[in-house]
Motif scaffolding. Sequence first.
Motif, PDB file in Angstrom:
ATOM      1  N   VAL A 704      77.816  13.983  19.353  1.00 55.67           N
ATOM      2  CA  VAL A 704      77.951  13.853  17.897  1.00 55.67           C
ATOM      3  C   VAL A 704      76.748  14.509  17.239  1.00 55.67           C
ATOM      4  CG1 VAL A 704      79.269  11.714  18.050  1.00 55.67           C
ATOM      5  CG2 VAL A 704      76.783  11.611  17.864  1.00 55.67           C
ATOM      6  N   GLY A 705      76.893  14.789  15.950  1.00 53.83           N
ATOM      7  CA  GLY A 705      75.770  15.399  15.261  1.00 53.83           C
ATOM      8  C   GLY A 705      76.050  15.660  13.800  1.00 53.83           C
ATOM      9  N   ALA A 706      75.092  16.294  13.160  1.00 57.64           N
ATOM     10  CA  ALA A 706      75.186  16.654  11.749  1.00 57.64           C
ATOM     11  C   ALA A 706      74.536  18.007  11.556  1.00 57.64           C
ATOM     12  CB  ALA A 706      74.505  15.596  10.884  1.00 57.64           C
ATOM     13  N   GLY A 707      74.931  18.684  10.479  1.00 57.70           N
ATOM     14  CA  GLY A 707      74.369  20.002  10.262  1.00 57.70           C
ATOM     15  C   GLY A 707      74.469  20.460   8.827  1.00 57.70           C
ATOM     16  N   LEU A 708      73.803  21.561   8.538  1.00 57.70           N
ATOM     17  CA  LEU A 708      73.838  22.208   7.236  1.00 57.70           C
ATOM     18  C   LEU A 708      74.350  23.626   7.411  1.00 57.70           C
ATOM     19  CD1 LEU A 708      70.397  21.081   5.740  1.00 57.70           C
ATOM     20  CD2 LEU A 708      72.649  20.184   5.151  1.00 57.70           C
ATOM     21  N   ARG A 709      75.125  24.095   6.427  1.00 59.99           N
ATOM     22  CA  ARG A 709      75.613  25.470   6.421  1.00 59.99           C
ATOM     23  C   ARG A 709      75.171  26.119   5.114  1.00 59.99           C
ATOM     24  NH1 ARG A 709      76.734  22.915  10.351  1.00 59.99           N
ATOM     25  NH2 ARG A 709      78.755  22.613  11.374  1.00 59.99           N
ATOM     26  N   PHE A 710      74.423  27.200   5.218  1.00 57.69           N
ATOM     27  CA  PHE A 710      73.929  27.913   4.051  1.00 57.69           C
ATOM     28  C   PHE A 710      74.823  29.137   3.852  1.00 57.69           C
ATOM     29  CE2 PHE A 710      70.494  25.605   6.048  1.00 57.69           C
ATOM     30  CZ  PHE A 710      69.906  24.933   4.978  1.00 57.69           C
ATOM     31  N   ASP A 711      75.727  29.023   2.885  1.00 56.56           N
ATOM     32  CA  ASP A 711      76.736  30.058   2.658  1.00 56.56           C
ATOM     33  C   ASP A 711      76.235  31.034   1.600  1.00 56.56           C
ATOM     34  OD1 ASP A 711      78.942  31.611   2.251  1.00 56.56           O
ATOM     35  OD2 ASP A 711      80.359  29.955   2.128  1.00 56.56           O
ATOM     36  N   PHE A 712      75.723  32.198   2.074  1.00 56.40           N
ATOM     37  CA  PHE A 712      75.193  33.217   1.173  1.00 56.40           C
ATOM     38  C   PHE A 712      76.237  34.274   0.844  1.00 56.40           C
ATOM     39  CE2 PHE A 712      71.495  31.715   3.712  1.00 56.40           C
ATOM     40  CZ  PHE A 712      70.786  31.119   2.678  1.00 56.40           C
ATOM     41  N   SER A 713      77.501  33.970   1.023  1.00 55.09           N
ATOM     42  CA  SER A 713      78.663  34.860   0.799  1.00 55.09           C
ATOM     43  C   SER A 713      78.719  35.995   1.820  1.00 55.09           C
ATOM     44  CB  SER A 713      78.694  35.395  -0.633  1.00 55.09           C
ATOM     45  OG  SER A 713      77.663  36.321  -0.858  1.00 55.09           O
ATOM     46  N   PHE A 714      77.635  36.737   1.999  1.00 58.75           N
ATOM     47  CA  PHE A 714      77.623  37.802   3.000  1.00 58.75           C
ATOM     48  C   PHE A 714      77.248  37.275   4.377  1.00 58.75           C
ATOM     49  CE2 PHE A 714      73.369  37.464   1.281  1.00 58.75           C
ATOM     50  CZ  PHE A 714      72.542  37.555   2.392  1.00 58.75           C
ATOM     51  N   LEU A 715      76.761  36.025   4.448  1.00 59.15           N
ATOM     52  CA  LEU A 715      76.294  35.450   5.697  1.00 59.15           C
ATOM     53  C   LEU A 715      76.328  33.933   5.593  1.00 59.15           C
ATOM     54  CD1 LEU A 715      74.695  35.721   8.475  1.00 59.15           C
ATOM     55  CD2 LEU A 715      72.639  35.571   7.092  1.00 59.15           C
ATOM     56  N   VAL A 716      76.838  33.286   6.640  1.00 54.78           N
ATOM     57  CA  VAL A 716      76.782  31.826   6.732  1.00 54.78           C
ATOM     58  C   VAL A 716      75.803  31.462   7.844  1.00 54.78           C
ATOM     59  CG1 VAL A 716      78.046  29.698   7.216  1.00 54.78           C
ATOM     60  CG2 VAL A 716      79.143  31.527   5.920  1.00 54.78           C
ATOM     61  N   LEU A 717      74.663  30.886   7.459  1.00 57.03           N
ATOM     62  CA  LEU A 717      73.663  30.455   8.427  1.00 57.03           C
ATOM     63  C   LEU A 717      73.876  28.975   8.702  1.00 57.03           C
ATOM     64  CD1 LEU A 717      71.087  31.269  10.026  1.00 57.03           C
ATOM     65  CD2 LEU A 717      69.765  30.474   8.060  1.00 57.03           C
ATOM     66  N   ARG A 718      74.021  28.646   9.976  1.00 56.72           N
ATOM     67  CA  ARG A 718      74.365  27.270  10.355  1.00 56.72           C
ATOM     68  C   ARG A 718      73.268  26.647  11.200  1.00 56.72           C
ATOM     69  NH1 ARG A 718      77.530  25.703  14.928  1.00 56.72           N
ATOM     70  NH2 ARG A 718      78.251  27.850  15.120  1.00 56.72           N
ATOM     71  N   THR A 719      72.892  25.425  10.858  1.00 58.82           N
ATOM     72  CA  THR A 719      71.960  24.642  11.666  1.00 58.82           C
ATOM     73  C   THR A 719      72.626  23.318  12.018  1.00 58.82           C
ATOM     74  OG1 THR A 719      70.934  23.661   9.707  1.00 58.82           O
ATOM     75  CG2 THR A 719      69.944  25.673  10.561  1.00 58.82           C
ATOM     76  N   ASP A 720      72.594  22.953  13.287  1.00 63.70           N
ATOM     77  CA  ASP A 720      73.193  21.698  13.748  1.00 63.70           C
ATOM     78  C   ASP A 720      72.203  20.944  14.621  1.00 63.70           C
ATOM     79  OD1 ASP A 720      75.727  21.997  12.575  1.00 63.70           O
ATOM     80  OD2 ASP A 720      76.393  23.295  14.201  1.00 63.70           O
ATOM     81  N   LEU A 721      72.152  19.637  14.453  1.00 60.66           N
ATOM     82  CA  LEU A 721      71.433  18.747  15.359  1.00 60.66           C
ATOM     83  C   LEU A 721      72.462  17.838  16.011  1.00 60.66           C
ATOM     84  CD1 LEU A 721      68.182  17.630  13.481  1.00 60.66           C
ATOM     85  CD2 LEU A 721      68.297  18.826  15.676  1.00 60.66           C
ATOM     86  N   ALA A 722      72.444  17.785  17.353  1.00 61.10           N
ATOM     87  CA  ALA A 722      73.459  17.007  18.064  1.00 61.10           C
ATOM     88  C   ALA A 722      72.840  16.301  19.258  1.00 61.10           C
ATOM     89  CB  ALA A 722      74.596  17.921  18.520  1.00 61.10           C
ATOM     90  N   PHE A 723      73.494  15.237  19.685  1.00 60.10           N
ATOM     91  CA  PHE A 723      73.031  14.524  20.880  1.00 60.10           C
ATOM     92  C   PHE A 723      74.243  13.925  21.597  1.00 60.10           C
ATOM     93  CE2 PHE A 723      72.851  11.647  17.291  1.00 60.10           C
ATOM     94  CZ  PHE A 723      73.457  10.493  17.749  1.00 60.10           C
ATOM     95  N   PRO A 724      74.174  13.782  22.910  1.00 58.93           N
ATOM     96  CA  PRO A 724      75.313  13.248  23.673  1.00 58.93           C
ATOM     97  C   PRO A 724      75.418  11.739  23.550  1.00 58.93           C
ATOM     98  CG  PRO A 724      73.506  13.800  25.146  1.00 58.93           C
ATOM     99  CD  PRO A 724      73.069  14.230  23.778  1.00 58.93           C
ATOM    100  N   ILE A 725      76.652  11.252  23.505  1.00 58.93           N
ATOM    101  CA  ILE A 725      76.872   9.802  23.571  1.00 58.93           C
ATOM    102  C   ILE A 725      77.689   9.447  24.815  1.00 58.93           C
ATOM    103  CG2 ILE A 725      76.671   9.437  21.091  1.00 58.93           C
ATOM    104  CD1 ILE A 725      79.718   9.330  20.951  1.00 58.93           C
TER     105      ILE A 725
END
Length: 763
Positions: A704-725
């Motif tokens: 499971v995890g959570a993340g942010l997506r920075f949508d600059f129209s020409f580019l979507v930069l994605r950061t995710d933090l996740a850990f196993p359960i």
Amino acid sequence: MTKNILYFLFLALFASSCSNTKHLPEGELLYTGGKIIVEKSKETTNKERKLLQTESNKLLIPKPNKKFLGLRYRLFFYNLAGDVKKEKGFGHWLKYTVGEPPVLFSQVDLQFNKSLLQNYVENNGYFNAKTTADSTRNGKKVEANYNINTKQQYKIKSVQFPTDSADISIEIYKTQLRSLLKDGNPYNLALIKEERVRIDSRLKEKGYFYFNPDYLKIQVDSTVADHQVDLIVKVKNEAPKIGKTSFKINKIIIYPNYGINADSLSVASDSIVKYKDFTIIDNEKLFEPRVFDRVLYFKKNDLYNRTNHNLSLNRLVNLGTFKFVKNQFIVSNTIGNYLDAYYYLTPLTKKSIRVEILAKTNSANYTGTELNVNWSNRNTFRGAELLTISAFGGFEVQLSGEKNGFNVYRFGSEANLIWPRFISPFKLNSSSGFVPRTKATLGYENQNRIKLYSLQTFKAAFGYIWKGNERTEHQLNVTEITFASPQNVSDLYNEQIAANESLRKVVEKQLIFGPTYSYTYTNTMQKRKKNTFFYKGSIDLSGNVTGLVTGANIKKGDTIKIFNIPFSQYVKIQNEFKHNYKLTKTSQISSRIIMGAAFAYGNSDEIPFSKQFFIGGTNSLRAFRSRSLGPGTYNGFNDSSTFLPDQSGDVKLEMNTEYRANIYRFINGALFVDAGNIWLLNDNVNKPGSKFSSKFLDEIAVGVGAGLRFDFSFLVLRTDLAFPIRKPYLPEGQRWVMDKVNFGNGAWLKENLVFNLAIGYPF
């Protein structure tokens, strides 16, 4: 404690409710919405009443401020922000993006809403209905009240289509079997309007180019019986003669090099080409005439119909050769009841070059950059062919993971030639509005993994791409050949092979050839749908016919080689399903399921490494490092090898669900759950617990995890933090590890928390 919490929530809601009216302008009242009551009646069923109440509620304007658990939360934030003088910044965002201004009772027109409701019920057959409007005040809040007395609904007794001998009347009469208006159904004005459009659409298929729905009238006779009506379909007397005339096709004139200047329509004596039923006017002779015979559905003396009209335009656009496509039909001045068809086509630039610098990531946690140079030649052989030649080079670095420092450098080239038709010894046709294509590919890639090995790959393919409609696509490669040859295998890598034999298959020579087929269905382009789907199924076959002919059987030692390389023989099937469910305009739940299996036989005892399944990483199970999970309950971290191998399998099951919502302008957030694993079909003594069995569900990994997506129209930069359960490689009974989660423990964080940096959405 629970009582205190409830008491606090009650006070918060009460305070919020008070604050909603505290800041109202002087003399204004807060509009809390409209309430519609449809009176009970012996003539109206409960089902009819509920339907009326539900649908009529949608008509009321304006809509009150939104509520959640009794709290008008957006109005609360609007008031909380106070006076905002700047047009940007947090205060402006809080007041006008998160918040919304109060909906005032002065904005409500009771009589207008009353007339809307009255019209609606009458348009649905309640001709004797009566509607009243009033309001109820409570402090500084006002609710609008509407009362509807429906009486009995009128039903359709009969639908009468024209029976006279006029040609257009005969055609209208023929459409009655698929009429939307049925005897016994309720009177419905909206459905009557749809019926006129339906009849017009059918007439357009019968040559009535100039007809339109306004030329039809459907008379209502309510005197025929008690609460029943006869509907009489007629062509209006004032309908013009041209609208009641059926047309055929006469001349078909094509301008393949049309421009906005007048010179493009000038006709030189040697620029006119007659080809079959077409007149092609092209001063530069850019296109072979046969191109238009393949894409235009109309022929001389054909009855005009809208289907062929639209299919022809779609195909011209779909050729990918023309920048603009314009079509015009004009009544012929040489023969009666005929149309001359004109096609004005503006070509795209024939040759172009495009340079791209890309930032990229892949499922192995590698991030890097790539330079692409693409040269295109449209209409290469005057048949609307597309030739593209590309050269690329780049590098990738793993920012996190076990292979940090083992950078990858790659370069190569690829050539593609696409014909806008089927090239086949058999006659193949596609009746859709999308041009079928034949595609030939040649490519070379050199991949250099620093400190380990380099890999040269040659590939060639020939096949077909066609679409049944805008939602479905087929791709069949009659043959697809891949030859992989490793070079410069380092001593470091050979040392690791000695410790872990499974690493050897990565640097073995591979020869793969055979057909592949994929089918894709999607309706994701339909933005207004609440549920959208994507499905892709594929099958990959290699060496099947050759293995059958030669009798290759590796189990008996009968391995057949081509160019001194054993060819691969296998069957691989994969299915991918995606579903998007829109919760609001700015939030949705996206899900994906991947199921795949591959079986090696005949000349091979295992699937080529490049064709096996992998799991984990930025676009897969994000709580596990790329290709580090599985197969089965096997734990690759326990290998004596210091270099972690890419874990692969013959069977794959993966499931992902992600809640996505907009947080602020270009910033989107996500909460996700990923689950899945890979398995081998056969036992492997070096990988205990890796075989697929009936216990496969007990061997599923979950993260499971959570993340942010920075949508600059020409580019979507994605950061995710996740850990196993759930860790499948732990002993049975200990695989769920939710009770071990400890964000305050540095050792736990280092072992379990995985940061993913990627470009684009995971699925």
